[in-house]
Scaffold this active site. Structure first.
Site, PDB file in Angstrom:
ATOM      1  N   ARG A  19       0.847  -1.213   0.000  1.00  0.00           N
ATOM      2  CA  ARG A  19       0.000   0.000   0.000  1.00  0.00           C
ATOM      3  C   ARG A  19       0.879   1.258   0.000  1.00  0.00           C
ATOM      4  O   ARG A  19       2.115   1.171   0.095  1.00  0.00           O
ATOM      5  CB  ARG A  19      -0.944  -0.004   1.196  1.00  0.00           C
ATOM      6  CG  ARG A  19      -0.252   0.223   2.527  1.00  0.00           C
ATOM      7  CD  ARG A  19      -1.263   0.217   3.677  1.00  0.00           C
ATOM      8  NE  ARG A  19      -0.716   0.885   4.851  1.00  0.00           N
ATOM      9  CZ  ARG A  19      -1.302   0.918   6.046  1.00  0.00           C
ATOM     10  NH1 ARG A  19      -2.450   0.302   6.235  1.00  0.00           N
ATOM     11  NH2 ARG A  19      -0.759   1.564   7.052  1.00  0.00           N
ATOM     12  N   ASN A  93      11.389  -0.130   1.801  1.00  0.00           N
ATOM     13  CA  ASN A  93      10.395   0.919   2.060  1.00  0.00           C
ATOM     14  C   ASN A  93       9.512   0.612   3.267  1.00  0.00           C
ATOM     15  O   ASN A  93       8.870   1.507   3.806  1.00  0.00           O
ATOM     16  CB  ASN A  93       9.560   1.071   0.774  1.00  0.00           C
ATOM     17  CG  ASN A  93       8.238   1.768   0.989  1.00  0.00           C
ATOM     18  OD1 ASN A  93       8.194   2.991   1.060  1.00  0.00           O
ATOM     19  ND2 ASN A  93       7.153   1.000   1.114  1.00  0.00           N
ATOM     20  N   SER A 145      13.319   9.586   5.222  1.00  0.00           N
ATOM     21  CA  SER A 145      12.303  10.611   5.504  1.00  0.00           C
ATOM     22  C   SER A 145      13.022  11.926   5.726  1.00  0.00           C
ATOM     23  O   SER A 145      14.231  11.935   5.994  1.00  0.00           O
ATOM     24  CB  SER A 145      11.547  10.212   6.782  1.00  0.00           C
ATOM     25  OG  SER A 145      10.754  11.292   7.254  1.00  0.00           O
ATOM     26  N   TYR A 158      11.245   6.895  15.485  1.00  0.00           N
ATOM     27  CA  TYR A 158      11.164   7.093  14.023  1.00  0.00           C
ATOM     28  C   TYR A 158      12.325   7.968  13.545  1.00  0.00           C
ATOM     29  O   TYR A 158      12.980   7.681  12.548  1.00  0.00           O
ATOM     30  CB  TYR A 158       9.818   7.728  13.697  1.00  0.00           C
ATOM     31  CG  TYR A 158       9.457   7.759  12.228  1.00  0.00           C
ATOM     32  CD1 TYR A 158       8.990   6.623  11.577  1.00  0.00           C
ATOM     33  CD2 TYR A 158       9.537   8.943  11.497  1.00  0.00           C
ATOM     34  CE1 TYR A 158       8.626   6.657  10.235  1.00  0.00           C
ATOM     35  CE2 TYR A 158       9.179   8.992  10.161  1.00  0.00           C
ATOM     36  CZ  TYR A 158       8.720   7.854   9.530  1.00  0.00           C
ATOM     37  OH  TYR A 158       8.358   7.884   8.201  1.00  0.00           O
ATOM     38  N   LYS A 162      15.134   6.682  10.993  1.00  0.00           N
ATOM     39  CA  LYS A 162      15.297   7.314   9.676  1.00  0.00           C
ATOM     40  C   LYS A 162      16.691   7.926   9.513  1.00  0.00           C
ATOM     41  O   LYS A 162      17.251   7.915   8.408  1.00  0.00           O
ATOM     42  CB  LYS A 162      14.203   8.353   9.448  1.00  0.00           C
ATOM     43  CG  LYS A 162      12.796   7.738   9.258  1.00  0.00           C
ATOM     44  CD  LYS A 162      12.744   6.688   8.172  1.00  0.00           C
ATOM     45  CE  LYS A 162      11.345   6.355   7.699  1.00  0.00           C
ATOM     46  NZ  LYS A 162      11.351   5.249   6.702  1.00  0.00           N
TER      47      LYS A 162
HETATM   48  P1  NAI Z   1       1.984   2.754   4.972  1.00  0.00           P
HETATM   49  O1  NAI Z   1       1.698   2.565   6.409  1.00  0.00           O
HETATM   50  O2  NAI Z   1       0.863   3.141   4.061  1.00  0.00           O
HETATM   51  O3  NAI Z   1       2.691   1.459   4.355  1.00  0.00           O
HETATM   52  C1  NAI Z   1       3.718   0.795   5.063  1.00  0.00           C
HETATM   53  C2  NAI Z   1       3.944  -0.552   4.427  1.00  0.00           C
HETATM   54  O4  NAI Z   1       4.978  -1.236   5.160  1.00  0.00           O
HETATM   55  C3  NAI Z   1       2.712  -1.459   4.465  1.00  0.00           C
HETATM   56  O5  NAI Z   1       2.638  -2.182   3.244  1.00  0.00           O
HETATM   57  C4  NAI Z   1       3.024  -2.413   5.620  1.00  0.00           C
HETATM   58  O6  NAI Z   1       2.386  -3.679   5.489  1.00  0.00           O
HETATM   59  C5  NAI Z   1       4.526  -2.544   5.458  1.00  0.00           C
HETATM   60  N1  NAI Z   1       5.171  -3.035   6.675  1.00  0.00           N
HETATM   61  C6  NAI Z   1       5.098  -2.515   7.924  1.00  0.00           C
HETATM   62  N2  NAI Z   1       5.813  -3.276   8.778  1.00  0.00           N
HETATM   63  C7  NAI Z   1       6.355  -4.285   8.046  1.00  0.00           C
HETATM   64  C8  NAI Z   1       7.179  -5.393   8.360  1.00  0.00           C
HETATM   65  N3  NAI Z   1       7.599  -5.620   9.615  1.00  0.00           N
HETATM   66  N4  NAI Z   1       7.548  -6.232   7.357  1.00  0.00           N
HETATM   67  C9  NAI Z   1       7.112  -6.025   6.083  1.00  0.00           C
HETATM   68  N5  NAI Z   1       6.323  -4.999   5.731  1.00  0.00           N
HETATM   69  C10 NAI Z   1       5.943  -4.142   6.709  1.00  0.00           C
HETATM   70  O7  NAI Z   1       3.134   3.855   4.938  1.00  0.00           O
HETATM   71  P2  NAI Z   1       3.727   4.775   3.770  1.00  0.00           P
HETATM   72  O8  NAI Z   1       3.361   6.157   4.061  1.00  0.00           O
HETATM   73  O9  NAI Z   1       3.436   4.214   2.444  1.00  0.00           O
HETATM   74  O10 NAI Z   1       5.286   4.650   4.106  1.00  0.00           O
HETATM   75  C11 NAI Z   1       6.215   3.918   3.323  1.00  0.00           C
HETATM   76  C12 NAI Z   1       7.602   4.327   3.772  1.00  0.00           C
HETATM   77  O11 NAI Z   1       7.774   5.722   3.558  1.00  0.00           O
HETATM   78  C13 NAI Z   1       7.858   4.086   5.255  1.00  0.00           C
HETATM   79  O12 NAI Z   1       9.197   3.667   5.455  1.00  0.00           O
HETATM   80  C14 NAI Z   1       7.658   5.469   5.858  1.00  0.00           C
HETATM   81  O13 NAI Z   1       8.341   5.606   7.067  1.00  0.00           O
HETATM   82  C15 NAI Z   1       8.209   6.327   4.754  1.00  0.00           C
HETATM   83  N6  NAI Z   1       7.764   7.712   4.783  1.00  0.00           N
HETATM   84  C16 NAI Z   1       6.425   8.022   4.764  1.00  0.00           C
HETATM   85  C17 NAI Z   1       6.027   9.333   4.815  1.00  0.00           C
HETATM   86  C18 NAI Z   1       4.591   9.741   4.833  1.00  0.00           C
HETATM   87  O14 NAI Z   1       4.313  10.925   5.119  1.00  0.00           O
HETATM   88  N7  NAI Z   1       3.633   8.862   4.496  1.00  0.00           N
HETATM   89  C19 NAI Z   1       7.018  10.439   4.867  1.00  0.00           C
HETATM   90  C20 NAI Z   1       8.384   9.989   4.885  1.00  0.00           C
HETATM   91  C21 NAI Z   1       8.742   8.684   4.831  1.00  0.00           C
END
Ligand code: NAI
Length: 268
Positions: A19, A93, A145, A158, A162
């Site tokens: 996602r 990611n 991030s 976090y 990061k």
């Molecule tokens: P999200 O919560 O929508 O997606 C996170 C994904 O990581 C999901 O598919 C989840 O199942 C997977 N995940 C979580 N724990 C896991 C594990 N132990 N093993 C395998 N998969 C796992 O988050 P989003 O926003 O798409 O974030 C993606 C990346 O981008 C993350 O690393 C987040 O920290 C980073 N990020 C997000 C920002 C935001 O504002 N949304 C800003 C900066 C960085």
């Protein structure tokens, strides 16, 4: 496909691909020509994204994996190598958030954030980079991030995780060069607030902040999230476009960098 960012024939692994930003990365890599392994803890979401990739004319398989478990990551790497033959691109990611004032934080929850981001990237890099070194070509893109460069108060785990990922990208880039694998680049991408479940979903930080304060999401945004020059949420596709560029042949000169895609929220 031939285009500016041609990834025809490349094989990619995207963690957290079920996602949000990870899903957008899977689709953008596929649109540029790559086959994509979709890896995350959520079986149905992985499958749904894999089907979207296949609909774009590429091969794709879902893998249900917790990236903190080195054994699961190793098994996934073996399965992907059996399915694809090789892996050229790793996008690390997968991530989680945890809000807690440092002084009253619970150690286990604090540790879990570091484990998912840093240990997850560790296991994936260790499992998938040897083939890149052997072939002398590879792309590792770690999603950090702006909080890998700036402090995010009350998100200390976090922030630490990061910052750690920026360090990991830099040191791995240097190690690739030291090993003579100069065609293997390693970079971090540093997004600002992006419109995904992590921020705007029912359990997202913006939603929870608004609930906690008893204010609208708009007001919560004004008070705590208005950090960028553009004063808006980024879309996941904007992060994905940078990932595709770094993965492409055109991006071969970029390594050891931590690149902001943040609407001007950070300046270094
Ligand atoms: P999200 O919560 O929508 O997606 C996170 C994904 O990581 C999901 O598919 C989840 O199942 C997977 N995940 C979580 N724990 C896991 C594990 N132990 N093993 C395998 N998969 C796992 O988050 P989003 O926003 O798409 O974030 C993606 C990346 O981008 C993350 O690393 C987040 O920290 C980073 N990020 C997000 C920002 C935001 O504002 N949304 C800003 C900066 C960085």
């Amino acid at each position: 496909m031939s285009g500016f960012m041609d990834l025809e024939g490349r094989k990619a692994v995207v963690t957290g691909g079920g996602r949000g930003i990870g899903r957008a990365v899977c689709l953008a890599l596929a649109a540029a020509g790559a086959d994509v392994a979709v890896v995350s803890t959520t079986r149905e979401r992985n499958l749904a994204v894999a089907e979207e990739v296949v609909a774009l004319g590429r091969r794709s398989f879902p893998y249900e994996v917790d990236v903190t478990d080195g054994g699961q990551v190793k098994a996934m790497a073996e399965a992907v190598l059996a399915d694809f033959g090789e892996v050229d691109i790793l996008v690390s990611n997968a991530g989680i958030q945890h809000h807690a004032p440092f002084l009253t934080s619970d150690f286990e929850r604090w540790k879990r954030v570091v484990e998912v981001h840093v240990f997850g990237a560790y296991h994936c890099c260790k499992a998938l980079m040897p083939g890149m070194v052997e072939r002398g070509w590879g792309r590792v893109i770690i999603i950090s991030s702006i909080w890998g460069k700036l402090p995010s108060p009350f998100f200390s785990s976090y922030t630490v995780a990061k910052h750690g990922l920026v360090g990991l990208a830099r040191v791995l880039a240097a190690e690739m060069a030291a090993l003579g694998a100069k065609g293997v680049t390693v970079n971090a991408v540093c997004p600002g607030f992006t419109d995904t479940d992590m921020v705007t979903g029912p359990e997202g930080t913006l939603t929870l902040t608004a609930e906690k304060l008893g204010v609208s999401r708009e007001e919560a945004w004004e008070r705590f999230y208005r950090v960028s020059l553009q004063d808006r949420l980024l879309q996941p596709e904007e992060i994905a476009a940078m990932v595709v560029y770094l993965a492409s042949e055109k991006g071969r000169g970029i390594t050891g960098q931590a690149i902001n895609v943040c609407g001007g929220a950070a300046f270094h």
